[in-house]
Enzyme design. Structure first.
Site, PDB file in Angstrom:
ATOM      1  N   ASP A 162      76.396  63.304  46.679  1.00 20.46           N
ATOM      2  CA  ASP A 162      75.733  62.245  47.442  1.00 20.46           C
ATOM      3  C   ASP A 162      76.327  62.156  48.844  1.00 20.46           C
ATOM      4  O   ASP A 162      77.369  61.534  49.040  1.00 20.46           O
ATOM      5  CB  ASP A 162      75.889  60.901  46.702  1.00 20.46           C
ATOM      6  CG  ASP A 162      75.219  59.750  47.444  1.00 20.46           C
ATOM      7  OD1 ASP A 162      74.429  60.021  48.369  1.00 20.46           O
ATOM      8  OD2 ASP A 162      75.486  58.583  47.074  1.00 20.46           O
ATOM      9  N   LYS A 167      76.883  59.175  54.853  1.00 18.90           N
ATOM     10  CA  LYS A 167      78.134  58.469  54.581  1.00 18.90           C
ATOM     11  C   LYS A 167      79.187  58.900  55.586  1.00 18.90           C
ATOM     12  O   LYS A 167      79.134  60.020  56.103  1.00 18.90           O
ATOM     13  CB  LYS A 167      78.646  58.832  53.177  1.00 18.90           C
ATOM     14  CG  LYS A 167      77.888  58.213  52.033  1.00 18.90           C
ATOM     15  CD  LYS A 167      78.527  58.587  50.702  1.00 18.90           C
ATOM     16  CE  LYS A 167      77.762  57.990  49.535  1.00 18.90           C
ATOM     17  NZ  LYS A 167      77.764  56.520  49.502  1.00 18.90           N
ATOM     18  N   GLU A 177      70.232  55.951  46.673  1.00 23.35           N
ATOM     19  CA  GLU A 177      69.385  56.972  46.062  1.00 23.35           C
ATOM     20  C   GLU A 177      69.414  56.956  44.533  1.00 23.35           C
ATOM     21  O   GLU A 177      68.453  57.386  43.898  1.00 23.35           O
ATOM     22  CB  GLU A 177      69.802  58.364  46.573  1.00 23.35           C
ATOM     23  CG  GLU A 177      70.974  59.042  45.832  1.00 23.35           C
ATOM     24  CD  GLU A 177      72.282  58.280  45.934  1.00 23.35           C
ATOM     25  OE1 GLU A 177      72.438  57.465  46.848  1.00 23.35           O
ATOM     26  OE2 GLU A 177      73.154  58.491  45.072  1.00 23.35           O
ATOM     27  N   ARG A 182      69.245  54.577  42.355  1.00 24.36           N
ATOM     28  CA  ARG A 182      68.202  53.719  41.760  1.00 24.36           C
ATOM     29  C   ARG A 182      66.839  54.399  41.820  1.00 24.36           C
ATOM     30  O   ARG A 182      65.994  54.173  40.960  1.00 24.36           O
ATOM     31  CB  ARG A 182      68.214  52.365  42.469  1.00 24.36           C
ATOM     32  CG  ARG A 182      67.901  52.448  43.940  1.00 24.36           C
ATOM     33  CD  ARG A 182      68.321  51.187  44.708  1.00 24.36           C
ATOM     34  NE  ARG A 182      69.778  51.116  44.931  1.00 24.36           N
ATOM     35  CZ  ARG A 182      70.394  50.110  45.540  1.00 24.36           C
ATOM     36  NH1 ARG A 182      69.702  49.082  45.972  1.00 24.36           N
ATOM     37  NH2 ARG A 182      71.702  50.120  45.703  1.00 24.36           N
TER      38      ARG A 182
HETATM   39  N1  BES Z   1      76.999  56.760  44.827  1.00 24.41           N
HETATM   40  C1  BES Z   1      77.037  55.595  45.626  1.00 24.41           C
HETATM   41  C2  BES Z   1      77.853  54.469  45.006  1.00 24.41           C
HETATM   42  C3  BES Z   1      79.321  54.720  44.854  1.00 24.41           C
HETATM   43  C4  BES Z   1      80.228  54.293  45.819  1.00 24.41           C
HETATM   44  C5  BES Z   1      79.820  55.332  43.723  1.00 24.41           C
HETATM   45  C6  BES Z   1      81.573  54.513  45.651  1.00 24.41           C
HETATM   46  C7  BES Z   1      81.171  55.539  43.569  1.00 24.41           C
HETATM   47  C8  BES Z   1      82.054  55.134  44.525  1.00 24.41           C
HETATM   48  C9  BES Z   1      75.611  55.084  45.852  1.00 24.41           C
HETATM   49  O1  BES Z   1      74.632  56.052  45.884  1.00 24.41           O
HETATM   50  C10 BES Z   1      75.596  54.407  47.184  1.00 24.41           C
HETATM   51  O2  BES Z   1      75.776  55.077  48.154  1.00 24.41           O
HETATM   52  N2  BES Z   1      75.394  53.102  47.179  1.00 24.41           N
HETATM   53  C11 BES Z   1      75.389  52.342  48.379  1.00 24.41           C
HETATM   54  C12 BES Z   1      74.203  51.414  48.326  1.00 24.41           C
HETATM   55  C13 BES Z   1      73.886  50.745  49.617  1.00 24.41           C
HETATM   56  C14 BES Z   1      73.385  51.744  50.636  1.00 24.41           C
HETATM   57  C15 BES Z   1      72.838  49.681  49.372  1.00 24.41           C
HETATM   58  C16 BES Z   1      76.688  51.563  48.450  1.00 24.41           C
HETATM   59  O3  BES Z   1      77.173  51.114  47.414  1.00 24.41           O
HETATM   60  O4  BES Z   1      77.225  51.419  49.536  1.00 24.41           O
HETATM   61 ZN    ZN Z   2      75.004  57.765  44.846  1.00 25.88          ZN
HETATM   62 MN    MN Z   3      74.366  56.899  47.793  1.00 21.51          MN
END
Ligand code: BES
Ligand code: ZN
Ligand code: MN
Length: 495
Positions: free
Chosen positions: A266, A273, A345, A347
């Site tokens: 991701d 990110k 992504e 969800r």
């Molecule tokens: N895979 C991440 C969530 C995550 C963060 C898992 C840290 C493990 C450790 C997920 O896809 C994500 O990026 N979520 C975002 C959502 C936001 C953009 C609404 C997040 O949590 O920042």
């Molecule tokens: Zn993710």
């Molecule tokens: Mn993500």
């Protein structure tokens, strides 16, 4: 490492692991050791302040009169409080110091380990289980390890008078196989484990009697999975959906379905990110990993239940073909989604995966697992996974399975208000809510793809899939979180 159970006294000249309670008389084996060392053992324990308190560990080398190469004392706490999970910790903590030595074999003196809460056979089996899980290593890419950098332990014998330890361990051993598979999957780098190669590993599980089906991008296109495919469209790797069926229960009875988020890497996509820490996103397939490990465990121990595991496998990459913030995609359910952040992504993948699962299997219960949000780590640290459901009975069952298995869960809110927070001005919903309550709005998003009346729970395991430090039955790295929980849920409610 080979594991055996024995009623015979430990042969001389090897490493001993000696669990000891804080209260009551020492075990017969410990008393024998005390006599053989003419009281030197007791003196050493006193000098080191070893009282048998939970999680105390003391390594004794060269005790006069002892023929053992070393004696590892492990605190087991108060006898009346000692549970099966404590036995696992004792096994893990007992074997841990040996992994840094060249000892080839060791014996655990578990003869006095029958308590109110756990019988002798169960305690011995759990000690073995904990030892096996703690001994896990992911070394396959380390080609220059010196011999003395590798653990040498080949055989662990648990000394117990109980006759049923071996049969009790047989099922646990299969569960450990599942945990190990999950840890392996989570640990693999994303250049090795991507949707296609992950699916190929699932296919190998057919050897256990699972029926494994793999859908490719074309088939998913036909089914209308615009959300899942939208996430993968910036990747050079083809997206896949895998279904693993274990029908060990009543013929024709509706299965329980597990659904896992399998984002093999991701990057965040166009909503990229930040660089530091991005390497962690190799384990963004932890939900899919847990589902795969659980299916392997259930098939391995031939569970008498119908269970399907479905995993959505994608890679979230930025690219000329990648989806953009403000894109609108159509899901398999027909509902449209405004993409406001391509990093939300998981969800999107799960929405199509849970819809497909309901259409295909009409499950009696559906449980999804996902490393879904950073927000759940803010809420629960690395101590609990978040449990989201509007089904109180399912919540109770999952919390009971959590307590019994040692995979901790904490129930979080999922209310109509959270569904309202993801309304879009231009589509049926948007893929992010406000910053606040980010784990609940993410759960609500998945909930939009759960049919009325369908029993469903969502587990956000973002804080639990990876350990950054050693724990009693898990070395740092992939934890295998969820395998024991799901296995126990099936054992307690479906068999
Ligand atoms: N895979 C991440 C969530 C995550 C963060 C898992 C840290 C493990 C450790 C997920 O896809 C994500 O990026 N979520 C975002 C959502 C936001 C953009 C609404 C997040 O949590 O920042
Ligand atoms: Zn993710
Ligand atoms: Mn993500």
């Amino acid at each position: 490492m080979k594991i055996a159970f024995s009623k015979a006294a430990a042969p001389a000249g090897m490493a001993l692991i000696v669990p000891a309670f804080e209260d009551g008389a020492p075990s017969a084996a410990q008393a024998a050791l005390e006599a053989a060392t003419s009281g030197a053992l007791g003196k050493a324990l006193k000098a080191a302040n070893f009282t048998g308190k939970k999680a105390q560990a003391l390594e004794l080398i060269g005790l006069q009169g002892a023929e053992e190469t070393r004696i590892i004392m492990i605190g087991a706490g108060k006898r009346a409080d000692f549970t099966a999970l404590d036995a696992e910790s004792v096994g893990g903590a007992g074997v841990a110091p040996l992994l840094r030595t060249q000892e080839k074999s060791a014996v655990v003196l578990a003869d006095g380990f029958s308590t109110e809460k756990v019988g002798a056979g169960e305690a011995a089996a759990r000690i073995a289980f904990g030892a096996r899980l703690r001994s896990y290593r992911f070394d396959k890419y380390r080609t220059r390890l010196e011999k003395d950098q590798k653990p040498a332990l080949e055989k662990l014998t648990i000394n117990t008078p109980a006759a049923d330890a071996k049969t009790k361990f047989a099922a646990l051993d299969k569960i450990a196989d599942g945990v190990v598979l999950t840890r392996d999957l989570v640990s693999e780098p994303p250049n090795v484990l991507y949707p296609e190669s992950f699916a190929a590993r699932c296919k190998e599980l057919e050897a256990l009697g699972l029926k494994v089906t793999v859908l490719g991008a074309k088939e998913m296109q036909k089914l209308g999975m615009g959300m899942l495919l939208g996430v993968g469209q910036g990747s050079a790797r083809e997206s896949k959906l895998v279904a693993m069926e274990w029908m060990g229960g009543k013929k024709g009875a509706a299965p329980v379905a597990f659904v896992g988020k399998g984002v093999c890497f991701d990057t965040g996509g166009i909503s990229l990110k930040p660089g530091p820490g991005m390497e962690d996103m190799k384990w963004d397939m932890g939900g899919a990993g847990a589902v795969t490990g659980a299916m392997a465990a259930l098939a391995g121990r031939k569970a008498k239940a119908n269970v399907v595991g479905v995993i959505g496998l994608v890679e979230n990459m930025p690219d000329g073909a990648a989806q953009r913030p403000s894109d609108i995609v159509t899901s398999m359910s027909g509902q449209t989604v405004e993409i406001l952040n391509t990093d939300a992504e998981g969800r999107l993948v799960l929405g199509d995966a849970v819809w497909w699962t309901q259409e295909k299997y009409k499950p009696k219960t559906m449980i999804d697992l996902a490393t879904l949000t950073g927000a759940i780590i803010i809420s629960l640290a690395h101590e609990y996974a978040g449990l989201f459901t509007q089904d109180d009975k399912l919540a109770d069952q999952l919390q009971a399975a959590s307590a019994a298995s040692g995979d901790p869960l904490w129930r979080m809110p999922l209310a109509k208000a959270h569904f309202d927070l993801i309304k879009s001005d231009v589509a049926d919903m948007k893929n992010i809510g406000p910053r606040e309550g980010g784990s609940s709005t993410a759960a609500a998003f998945i909930g939009k793809f759960v049919k009325d009346g369908q029993s469903w729970a969502h587990l956000d395991i973002a804080g639990m899939a990876w350990n950054s430090k050693d724990k009693p039955i898990c070395p740092k790295g992939g934890s295998g979180f969820g395998v024991r929980l799901l296995d126990e849920y099936i054992r307690a409610n479906c068999e």
